[in-house]
Design a protein around this motif. Structure first.
Motif, short mmCIF file in Angstrom:
data_model
loop_
_atom_site.label_atom_id
_atom_site.label_comp_id
_atom_site.label_asym_id
_atom_site.label_seq_id
_atom_site.Cartn_x
_atom_site.Cartn_y
_atom_site.Cartn_z
N ASP A 383 31.90 29.06 28.72
CA ASP A 383 33.22 29.49 29.21
C ASP A 383 33.18 30.79 30.00
O ASP A 383 34.22 31.27 30.47
CB ASP A 383 34.19 29.67 28.03
CG ASP A 383 34.57 28.32 27.45
OD1 ASP A 383 34.57 27.33 28.21
OD2 ASP A 383 34.83 28.25 26.24
N THR A 385 32.93 33.19 33.02
CA THR A 385 33.26 32.94 34.43
C THR A 385 32.72 34.02 35.37
O THR A 385 32.77 33.87 36.57
CB THR A 385 34.78 32.84 34.63
OG1 THR A 385 35.38 34.01 34.07
CG2 THR A 385 35.36 31.59 33.98
N GLN A 420 31.98 26.20 36.33
CA GLN A 420 30.95 26.81 35.48
C GLN A 420 29.77 27.34 36.30
O GLN A 420 28.63 27.25 35.89
CB GLN A 420 30.48 25.80 34.44
CG GLN A 420 31.56 25.48 33.41
CD GLN A 420 31.18 24.31 32.53
OE1 GLN A 420 30.92 23.22 33.03
NE2 GLN A 420 31.13 24.53 31.24
#
Ligand code: IMP
Length: 433
Positions: A383, A385, A420
């Protein structure tokens, strides 16, 4: 605008489709330059998963023209199957895909011979994809191949087929004890495909050059990887074409001055499908976890991929052979599994240490990796970024690989989705923009 080459830095399956995906918005043409349906690209756009073998992944972007260049080998039945699948998903492939008339055809005897040759090799087999790739390229080099343009001239097609079959049938019946193949049956099948394939036939060299002249950006999309290159890979455990950056120029038909970015795609570890040397190969529990966590099964053949630690000797070599301007590091998230990571910095063989790829095949077969150990991060990073938000251990790992490979890591991927992908160096997606 210039062209960008996307090339695998290892033994294929590095995630090249992801790099194309990233650059697609700024690109007009995506050109496949070598290989055939031995390749497998998995691309995830939104929630949709696409598995492509021959059609360039540019097909997934409505503004992009997907091109199959001169250096590719084309199995017409497979192309039609793939086109139909894409048509059902509304991507208008018959109106958009362009195929060079100079691309060679994979014929039924190529597929058959690929199987028979592998079977005859027994334990020494290469582990090919059995798609007829090697025999098709062998015929191209022997100047007895049939090309995509021949499908549209029945007389020439039959003439060339009959000439080729004399030799092929001798081989099939005398060496392999098989029934000879019928020229009429093959002609009927292949010429039957011609009508539907005709709209794809294009002067791709002209298309590529008029696009470049008009200031459009082109991606030259490689299949397989540097270590599977016929000239620069771990011969004979290689494919029969040139995935390296130089192959992009011959396979698409343009000179080096048109290219100003070469992106090397490399996994944060290494995988290989098929036989051949693999110095950092793992087995046991670590291999099991890497395979399962990384989903390391082939897109084309479903075969389980062999897995190993990152090999900087290979990365340095790939950088030398291709001249990377950027590295795109994929699957970093798979390594979140491990307490400790190992990176191969050199090989040892008979008392000598090799920091660069050894010149002799036997050394590669028997090389013992010299490892550096680095701490793992043991945190889910899928997760994240922003590059700077990665755990310090993950950043240290990326930066060590960069140093060892001697090429800058521009992107790091922590999962299959476009979102991702972390930007490590803030450079324009397409140079000059
Ligand atoms: P061929 O290309 O089918 O002749 O297979 C020659 C070697 O290249 C075998 O070891 C295959 O497993 C490998 N190979 C061919 N295509 C790919 C690919 O797209 N990814 C990984 N390995 C490949």
């Amino acid at each position: 605008m210039p062209a960008t080459i996307i090339v695998g830095a290892q033994w294929g399956d590095e995630g090249k489709g992801k790099a194309t995906d990233l650059l697609a918005d700024a690109t007009d043409l995506v050109v496949r330059y070598q290989g055939g349906n031995n390749a497998g690209h998995t691309v995830i756009v939104g929630d949709e998963v696409f598995k492509l073998h021959l059609i360039p992944s540019g097909i997934l972007y409505p503004h992009v023209t997907p091109v199959i260049g001169d250096g590719v080998v084309v199995d017409p039945e497979v192309v039609l199957g793939e086109l139909d699948g894409l048509d059902e998903r509304g991507l208008d492939p018959y109106g958009r895909v362009k195929v060079s008339g100079n691309a060679h055809l994979i014929m039924p005897y190529h597929r058959e011979l690929d199987l028979l040759i592998e079977r005859r090799l027994g334990k020494a087999k290469l582990g090919t994809t059995k798609r007829g790739i090697g025999p098709a390229y062998a015929d191209k080099a022997s100047r007895v191949g049939l090309r995509f343009q021949d499908l549209f001239d029945e007389k020439i097609f039959r003439q060339k087929l009959e000439a080729a079959l004399v030799h092929k049938n001798e081989q099939l019946s005398r060496i392999y004890n098989r029934l000879p193949m019928s020229a009429d049956e093959i002609a009927e099948e292949y010429l039957g495909y011609a009508e539907r394939l005709r709209p794809l036939l294009t002067d791709t060299t002209d298309l590529i050059h008029t696009s470049l002249e008009a200031g459009r950006h082109i991606i030259l999309e490689g299949a397989q990887g540097t270590l599977l290159d016929l000239d620069h890979g771990t011969y004979p455990f290689v494919t029969s074409s040139n995935p390296v950056a130089g192959g992009a120029l011959t396979g698409a038909g343009l000179g080096p001055r048109h290219v100003d970015r070469v992106i090397g795609i490399t996994k944060a570890y290494v995988t290989r499908v098929g036989a051949g040397p693999f110095p950092t190969e793992l087995d046991g529990d670590i291999a099991e976890r890497m395979t399962e966590h990384g989903g390391e099964y082939g897109t084309t053949t479903g075969r389980r991929r062999r897995v190993g630690w990152f090999d900087a000797v290979l990365a340095r070599y790939a950088n030398r052979v291709n001249g990377f301007t950027d590295l795109f590091l994929t699957k970093l998230d798979v390594l979140s599994e491990f307490d400790e990571l190992r990176v191969c910095v050199a090989y040892r063989y008979e008392g000598e240490t090799y920091e660069h790829f050894p010149p002799h095949q036997s050394i590669i077969h028997h090389a013992e990796p010299v490892y550096e150990t680095m701490p793992g991060w043991k945190t889910d990073i899928t997760d994240v970024t922003r590059y700077d938000d990665l755990p310090a251990e993950a950043r240290a790992y990326v930066e060590r690989l960069e140093e060892l490979a001697d090429a800058p890591v521009t992107w790091v991927s922590v999962g299959p989705k476009r979102s991702q992908t972390l930007v490590r160096r803030d450079v324009p997606l397409v140079p000059g923009t």
